[in-house]
Design a protein around this motif. Structure first.
Motif, PDB file in Angstrom:
ATOM      1  N   UNK A   1      -3.895 -29.616  -6.536  1.00 42.02           N
ATOM      2  CA  UNK A   1      -4.390 -28.689  -5.387  1.00 42.02           C
ATOM      3  C   UNK A   1      -5.844 -28.779  -5.054  1.00 42.02           C
ATOM      4  N   UNK A   2      -6.518 -29.767  -5.830  1.00 45.21           N
ATOM      5  CA  UNK A   2      -8.020 -30.080  -5.532  1.00 45.21           C
ATOM      6  C   UNK A   2      -8.277 -30.469  -4.099  1.00 45.21           C
TER       7      UNK A   2
ATOM      8  N   UNK B   1      -7.320 -24.253   3.039  1.00 42.21           N
ATOM      9  CA  UNK B   1      -7.721 -22.859   2.779  1.00 42.21           C
ATOM     10  C   UNK B   1      -9.171 -22.597   3.316  1.00 42.21           C
ATOM     11  N   UNK B   2      -9.974 -23.409   3.517  1.00 36.18           N
ATOM     12  CA  UNK B   2     -11.464 -23.284   4.166  1.00 36.18           C
ATOM     13  C   UNK B   2     -11.142 -23.328   5.551  1.00 36.18           C
TER      14      UNK B   2
ATOM     15  N   UNK C   1      -8.275 -26.685  -8.610  1.00 34.28           N
ATOM     16  CA  UNK C   1      -8.990 -26.927  -7.206  1.00 34.28           C
ATOM     17  C   UNK C   1     -10.564 -26.937  -7.336  1.00 34.28           C
ATOM     18  N   UNK C   2     -10.997 -26.555  -8.598  1.00 32.12           N
ATOM     19  CA  UNK C   2     -12.556 -26.353  -8.726  1.00 32.12           C
ATOM     20  C   UNK C   2     -13.289 -27.546  -9.456  1.00 32.12           C
TER      21      UNK C   2
ATOM     22  N   UNK D   1     -17.270 -31.078  -1.033  1.00 33.56           N
ATOM     23  CA  UNK D   1     -17.183 -31.421   0.360  1.00 33.56           C
ATOM     24  C   UNK D   1     -16.866 -30.374   1.273  1.00 33.56           C
ATOM     25  N   UNK D   2     -16.295 -29.028   0.621  1.00 34.11           N
ATOM     26  CA  UNK D   2     -15.703 -28.178   1.262  1.00 34.11           C
ATOM     27  C   UNK D   2     -16.933 -27.222   1.988  1.00 34.11           C
ATOM     28  N   UNK D   3     -18.059 -27.505   1.522  1.00 36.17           N
ATOM     29  CA  UNK D   3     -19.318 -26.893   1.984  1.00 36.17           C
ATOM     30  C   UNK D   3     -20.150 -27.806   3.124  1.00 36.17           C
ATOM     31  N   UNK D   4     -19.546 -29.110   3.017  1.00 37.50           N
ATOM     32  CA  UNK D   4     -20.393 -30.095   4.189  1.00 37.50           C
ATOM     33  C   UNK D   4     -19.344 -30.402   5.123  1.00 37.50           C
ATOM     34  N   UNK D   5     -18.815 -31.751   5.088  1.00 38.54           N
ATOM     35  CA  UNK D   5     -18.148 -32.303   6.129  1.00 38.54           C
ATOM     36  C   UNK D   5     -16.629 -31.662   6.453  1.00 38.54           C
ATOM     37  N   UNK D   6     -16.265 -31.198   5.581  1.00 35.10           N
ATOM     38  CA  UNK D   6     -14.970 -30.197   5.751  1.00 35.10           C
ATOM     39  C   UNK D   6     -14.928 -29.114   6.463  1.00 35.10           C
ATOM     40  N   UNK D   7     -16.013 -28.242   6.283  1.00 37.13           N
ATOM     41  CA  UNK D   7     -16.325 -27.063   6.951  1.00 37.13           C
ATOM     42  C   UNK D   7     -16.539 -27.383   8.416  1.00 37.13           C
ATOM     43  N   UNK D   8     -17.187 -28.671   8.557  1.00 35.99           N
ATOM     44  CA  UNK D   8     -17.494 -29.018   9.971  1.00 35.99           C
ATOM     45  C   UNK D   8     -16.300 -29.458  10.891  1.00 35.99           C
TER      46      UNK D   8
END
Length: 568
Positions: free
Chosen positions: A73-74, A80-81, A234-235, A246-253
Motif C-alpha cells: 500500500x505504500x 488516494x491523493x 502506507x506511511x 512524495x505525495x506532498x511534492x511531485x505526486x500532488x502536481x
C-alpha cells in the motif's frame, strides 16, 4: 477456454455496444458540441463513471496491482491523493471553464495568451499522449487480455504473438467507439462498464480473500493483516517505490494536472448539463477513487501472499490472480468488463485528442473557415492515425525496467507538468505573457531532460525532482514577468456558458468529506490503524471513524463561518 467463457465475454461486450448505439442513435454527431462534448447533456453519475473508467483501465488495474504485489500500500498515493485534485477541480477549475464556455484546455490558453501558446500546449499534449500514454494503455490492456484468456494457447502461438493479437483487437474495437460514436457513446459505454468493472473487481477481491483464508473470507482478512504487515503500511513502510513524502511534492502536481487540466479527464465534466452536475460527477469520482485501492492495490497484495514464491513479474500478478480464482463463466464476464475498461481509456483518449486537433490545430490552420462536419471529419481522421501509431508503439512498453505504471508516470511528468505550469500562470498571474510563460516551461523541460539523461548522479526520487523543476520554471516565469510584464489590459470576457452555472448546494460539505476520507485512509493504512496487533485493530478503526466525523463537522462549521464573514 470453454464455451461459458466465450459466451459471457461476447454477450456482455455486445450488450454494451447495443445500449451505447441505442442511446446515441438520434444524436447529431455532425456538430462540435454533439461529437466532442456529448451535446452538453451529461449527468453527474455518467460523468463520474466515465472519469473513473477513463482513469482506471488496465494500466491502473494491472499496473497498480503490480505495485501492490511488489511494495504493498505504500504506493496508494497515486489513487488516494487524487482526491485533492478532484476537490480543486470541483471548486475552482470546472466552474471557471464552464462559465467561459470552452471545449478544450487550449481554448482557455488561447483566450489568455493567443495562438502561439495554444499551439504549444496542444502539441505538447498530443505528443505526450502519442508517445507515452496511449501505448502504455494499449500494452497494459493487451497484457491483461492475453493472460486472462490464454490467447497464446487458443491460437497456438508464442506469448509475443499473443500480445500483438491482443493489441490489434483493442485498437480496432476501441477506435470504432471513439472515431464513429463521439463522446456520448464513450460516456454511456463507460457507465455500463463502470458498474460491471466495480462489481467484477469486488468479486475478485472477495475470491482472493477466501483463497487466502482457505475457504473463509474472515480468515483471509486476518491473514492479510497479520502476515507481512509491512505490505499494508502506507506511511512508514520499509518497502517502497514512491516515498511517503512524495505525495506532498511531485505526486500532488501530477494529480492536479491529470484531474484539473488534462483534456482526457476534464472533457467529461465539460460535457455536463450544468455546473452542479459536473461537480457531483467530479466529487463522486474523487470518493470512489479513494475507495478504489481495495480493487486497484489490495488484490496485488493478496497475489503476493498467494504466489509470492513463484517469481512472477509484478505486472502479471493481477491477470494470474483473475484467471486462477474465477470460475470460467466469470472469467468471460470479467474479461469483457476489463476489455470495456481498456477501450474506455483508449477511446476517451482518442476522442479528446481528436477534439484538440480538430478545434485547436486544424481549424486555425484553415483560418477558421471550417464547417462543423469538416471539423468532425478532421478529428476522426487524426484519431484513426493516432490509434494506429499507439498500436505500433505499445509492444515496446514491455521493456520498461520498473513496470509499466511507474514508466508512464515518470515520462508523463516530462510533458504534463509544463502544461500545468502554463494553466496556473494563465489563471493567477495576469501580467505574464506568452513569452515569459513558455520560457518557464522550457526551463522545466530542460532541467528534466538534463537530470534524466545527462547528469544521472542526483540520487533523489523523480517526484521530488519534478516539484523542484516546476518551481524553478515558475520562478523564471515570474522573474521575467517582473521585468517584462504584459502591457495590454486583459478584458474579462462576458459569460459564454451554455448551461446553468450555479454551484451544487452541497459542494462545501461534499468537498470536506472527500478530503477527510483521504486523510482517514492514510491513518487506517498506518500503525495507528490496521498495521497493529490484530487485537487493537477494531478499536483503532472505531477511533478513526469518530475522529473523521468530528473533523467533518468542525471543518464544515469553520469554513461556513469564514465564507459568510469574508465572502458573503
Amino acid at each position: 477456454m470453454n464455451v461459458w467463457t466465450i459466451t459471457s465475454f461476447i454477450g456482455f461486450t455486445l450488450l454494451v455496444a447495443v445500449i451505447s448505439w441505442w442511446y446515441t442513435r438520434k444524436e447529431d454527431l455532425t456538430t462540435r458540441d454533439g461529437f466532442f462534448l456529448g451535446g452538453r447533456s451529461l449527468s453527474g453519475v455518467s460523468i463520474g463513471f466515465s472519469i473513473l473508467l477513463t482513469n482506471w483501465s488496465a494500466e491502473q488495474l494491472i499496473g497498480l496491482n503490480g505495485q501492490g504485489y511488489s511494495v504493498g500500500l505504500s504506493n496508494m498515493g497515486w489513487a488516494v491523493t487524487a482526491a485533492i485534485a478532484f476537490v480543486i477541480t470541483a471548486i475552482v477549475f470546472l466552474p471557471m471553464f464552464i462559465k467561459k464556455g470552452i471545449t478544450t484546455i487550449p481554448d482557455f490558453i488561447e483566450a489568455r495568451f493567443g495562438g502561439t501558446a495554444r499551439n504549444f500546449i496542444a502539441w505538447l499534449f498530443l505528443i505526450n499522449v502519442a508517445v507515452v500514454f496511449l501505448p502504455t494503455i494499449v500494452y497494459a490492456g493487451a497484457l491483461g487480455m492475453s493472460k486472462i484468456f490464454n490467447v497464446a494457447d487458443i491460437f497456438g502461438i508464442n506469448e509475443d504473438s499473443a500480445l500483438l493479437v491482443s493489441i490489434f483487437f483493442i485498437t480496432v474495437i476501441g477506435g470504432i467507439y471513439a472515431i464513429f460514436g463521439g463522446l456520448k457513446a464513450v460516456v454511456i459505454s463507460d457507465t455500463i462498464n463502470g458498474f460491471g468493472f466495480f462489481v467484477g473487481s469486488i468479486f475478485i477481491l472477495i475470491m482472493g480473500l477466501i483463497a487466502l483464508g482457505s475457504g473463509s473470507m474472515a480468515n483471509g482478512v486476518e491473514h492479510l493483516i497479520v502476515d507481512h504487515p509491512q505490505m499494508l503500511n502506507a506511511v512508514t513502510s520499509p518497502k517502497v517505490s514512491v516515498p511517503f513524502g512524495a505525495i506532498f511534492t511531485g505526486m500532488v502536481l501530477i494529480n492536479i494536472y491529470f484531474v484539473c487540466t488534462n483534456q482526457i479527464i476534464i472533457q467529461r465534466a465539460l460535457g455536463a448539463k450544468s455546473v452542479a452536475e459536473g461537480q457531483k460527477g467530479v466529487l463522486f469520482a474523487g470518493v470512489v477513487k479513494i475507495i478504489s485501492i481495495l480493487i486497484l492495490i489490495v488484490p496485488g497484495i493478496i497475489a503476493f501472499h498467494l504466489y509470492g514464491n513463484e517469481n512472477i513479474r509484478p505486472d502479471e500478478a493481477y491477470p494470474i490472480l483473475t484467471s486462477r480464482l474465477l470460475p470460467s463463466y466469470m472469467v468471460g464476464f470479467f474479461g469483457a468488463v476489463l476489455f470495456g475498461a481498456i477501450i474506455s481509456t483508449f477511446n476517451s483518449t482518442i476522442n479528446s485528442c481528436s477534439t484538440i486537433f480538430a478545434i485547436n490545430i486544424y481549424t486555425p490552420l484553415k483560418k477558421g473557415d471550417v464547417s462543423n462536419q469538416q471539423s468532425v471529419s478532421a478529428g476522426r481522421i487524426f484519431g484513426t492515425g493516432l490509434a494506429i501509431f499507439s498500436a505500433l508503439g505499445a509492444p515496446f512498453i514491455q521493456y520498461a525496467p520498473q513496470g509499466l505504471y511507474l514508466f508512464m508516470q515518470e515520462f508523463n511528468a516530462l510533458f504534463s507538468i509544463p502544461m500545468l505550469l502554463m494553466v496556473v500562470v494563465a489563471i493567477f498571474f495576469k501580467k505574464a505573457t506568452v513569452q515569459t510563460t513558455i520560457s518557464g516551461m522550457l526551463v522545466y523541460i530542460a532541467l528534466y531532460l538534463f537530470f534524466k539523461f545527462g547528469y544521472t548522479g542526483w540520487d533523489l526520487h523523480f517526484l521530488h525532482k519534478t516539484a523542484i523543476y516546476f518551481f524553478c520554471g515558475l520562478a523564471v516565469t515570474l522573474l521575467l514577468t517582473h521585468y517584462f510584464p504584459s502591457t495590454s489590459v486583459e478584458v474579462e470576457s462576458h459569460n459564454t456558458a451554455k448551461v446553468n452555472i450555479e454551484n451544487w448546494k452541497h459542494l462545501r460539505i461534499a468537498s470536506i468529506m472527500t478530503l477527510v476520507l483521504m486523510v482517514a485512509t492514510y491513518v487506517i493504512a498506518s500503525p495507528l490503524g490496521i498495521v497493529a496487533p490484530i487485537s487493537e485493530v477494531p478499536m483503532n478503526l472505531l477511533y478513526i471513524t469518530l475522529a473523521s466525523i468530528a473533523a467533518v463537522i468542525i471543518t464544515n462549521s469553520v469554513v461556513k463561518k469564514v465564507s459568510q464573514t469574508y465572502f458573503s
